[in-house]
Design a protein around this motif. Structure first.
Motif, PDB file in Angstrom:
ATOM      1  N   THR A   1      -7.606   7.554  -3.716  1.00 55.57           N
ATOM      2  CA  THR A   1      -7.780   7.231  -2.258  1.00 55.57           C
ATOM      3  C   THR A   1      -7.261   5.863  -1.729  1.00 55.57           C
ATOM      4  OG1 THR A   1      -9.778   8.692  -2.348  1.00 55.57           O
ATOM      5  CG2 THR A   1      -9.355   7.300  -0.386  1.00 55.57           C
ATOM      6  N   SER A   2      -6.360   5.985  -0.856  1.00 51.95           N
ATOM      7  CA  SER A   2      -5.560   4.622  -0.393  1.00 51.95           C
ATOM      8  C   SER A   2      -6.459   4.084   0.858  1.00 51.95           C
ATOM      9  CB  SER A   2      -4.261   4.747   0.045  1.00 51.95           C
ATOM     10  OG  SER A   2      -3.712   3.606   0.534  1.00 51.95           O
TER      11      SER A   2
ATOM     12  N   GLU B   1       0.892   4.388  -2.574  1.00 54.55           N
ATOM     13  CA  GLU B   1       0.847   5.596  -2.223  1.00 54.55           C
ATOM     14  C   GLU B   1       1.920   6.770  -2.582  1.00 54.55           C
ATOM     15  OE1 GLU B   1      -1.765   4.377   1.920  1.00 54.55           O
ATOM     16  OE2 GLU B   1       0.542   4.953   2.060  1.00 54.55           O
ATOM     17  N   THR B   2       3.149   6.234  -2.618  1.00 54.13           N
ATOM     18  CA  THR B   2       4.363   6.865  -2.939  1.00 54.13           C
ATOM     19  C   THR B   2       4.199   7.119  -4.383  1.00 54.13           C
ATOM     20  OG1 THR B   2       5.574   5.967  -1.223  1.00 54.13           O
ATOM     21  CG2 THR B   2       6.840   6.841  -3.734  1.00 54.13           C
TER      22      THR B   2
ATOM     23  N   ARG C   1       0.737  -1.169  -0.106  1.00 52.45           N
ATOM     24  CA  ARG C   1       0.114  -0.047   0.004  1.00 52.45           C
ATOM     25  C   ARG C   1       0.855   1.255   0.154  1.00 52.45           C
ATOM     26  NH1 ARG C   1      -2.348  -1.141   4.171  1.00 52.45           N
ATOM     27  NH2 ARG C   1      -1.396   0.298   5.615  1.00 52.45           N
TER      28      ARG C   1
ATOM     29  N   GLY D   1       0.004   9.053  -4.954  1.00 56.42           N
ATOM     30  CA  GLY D   1      -0.391  10.025  -3.917  1.00 56.42           C
ATOM     31  C   GLY D   1      -0.656  11.133  -4.637  1.00 56.42           C
TER      32      GLY D   1
END
Length: 252
Positions: free
Chosen positions: A86-87, A76-77, A72, A80
């Protein structure tokens, strides 16, 4: 091993060496499932965001549902900063999404890890009435070339391979999840051309392949190198896939 932790130590290999999805898969989701700008998608078991990125590129709003923290974090990296991403730290069986809030449910290279009945109940809860679900994954064309046949033979010798092998996921599990109507099956070719470091990285991205601290690592890598040396042409081998997309409108 807890399936939600199975890839925690393989994230770098996964990001660098797993195949992407053919554009035809996204075209299919647009044509059959209504994927378009502003479509609300739950990408479940989203991993490092391989499919998530392609959905975002189409303008969708994507809730990337992934319980594995390192995977995850990689998503996100990478994603993002993209609008619509949306994580979500959650499993397929329990998602913090509102009821009937999702237009399209996707699961790529992940459905075989789900608890089918519980995940289906959660899919039905979050999916809007009449919404589509798509189960997508790559299967190697195991017998299409001498190299892939030899690669499969090597994998068959690994103790954990049969435990997690999912190329032949029973059709009734898929049909039950996507039912009650018969699911649609669409198959697209895909391929990777790999040199030796890439082949080793692709193999090591799989949960059943030994890690460097395993007593099986040296011997398995030596055998893989021998397979590569036998079949490489101009320093590369071809990994051929059937990318399968099962589509349906789940309902009770």
């Amino acid at each position: 091993m807890d399936s939600t932790k199975r890839f925690s130590d393989r994230v770098a290999e996964y990001v660098a060496h797993r195949p992407g999805y053919p554009p035809a898969v996204l075209d299919l989701l647009a044509e059959r499932c209504g994927l378009a700008a502003e479509t609300r998608v739950a990408d479940v078991g989203s991993g490092t965001g391989i499919l998530t990125k392609l959905l975002l590129d189409r303008g969708a709003k994507v809730w990337a549902v992934e319980p594995n923290q390192p995977m995850r974090a990689a998503a996100e990296t990478a994603l993002g900063g993209i609008e619509g991403f949306t994580s979500v730290d959650a499993t397929a069986e329990s998602m913090p999404l509102p009821e009937a809030s999702i237009d399209l449910y996707t699961a790529s290279q992940a459905f075989h890890w789900f608890d089918g009945a519980s995940a289906r109940a959660e899919c039905l809860r979050v999916l809007k009435p009449g919404g589509w679900a798509a189960l997508i994954w790559h299967g190697r064309q195991e017998d299409s070339t001498p190299f892939l046949h030899a690669y499969e033979d090597l994998l068959e010798s690994l103790p954990s391979y049969r435990e997690v092998r999912h190329q032949d996921l029973p059709g009734e599990e898929i049909a039950s999840f996507l039912g009650p109507d018969e699911p649609e099956l669409h198959v697209f070719p895909n391929a990777q051309s790999l040199d030796w470091p890439s082949l080793l990285g692709r193999a090591a991205s799989s949960s059943y392949f030994p890690r460097p601290d395993s007593r099986l690592w040296d011997g398995t890598v030596a055998r893989l190198r021998e397979v590569f040396a036998r079949f490489a042409e101009n320093g590369r081998v071809d990994f051929l896939y059937d990318c399968k997309a099962f589509l349906g409108r789940p309902r009770t």
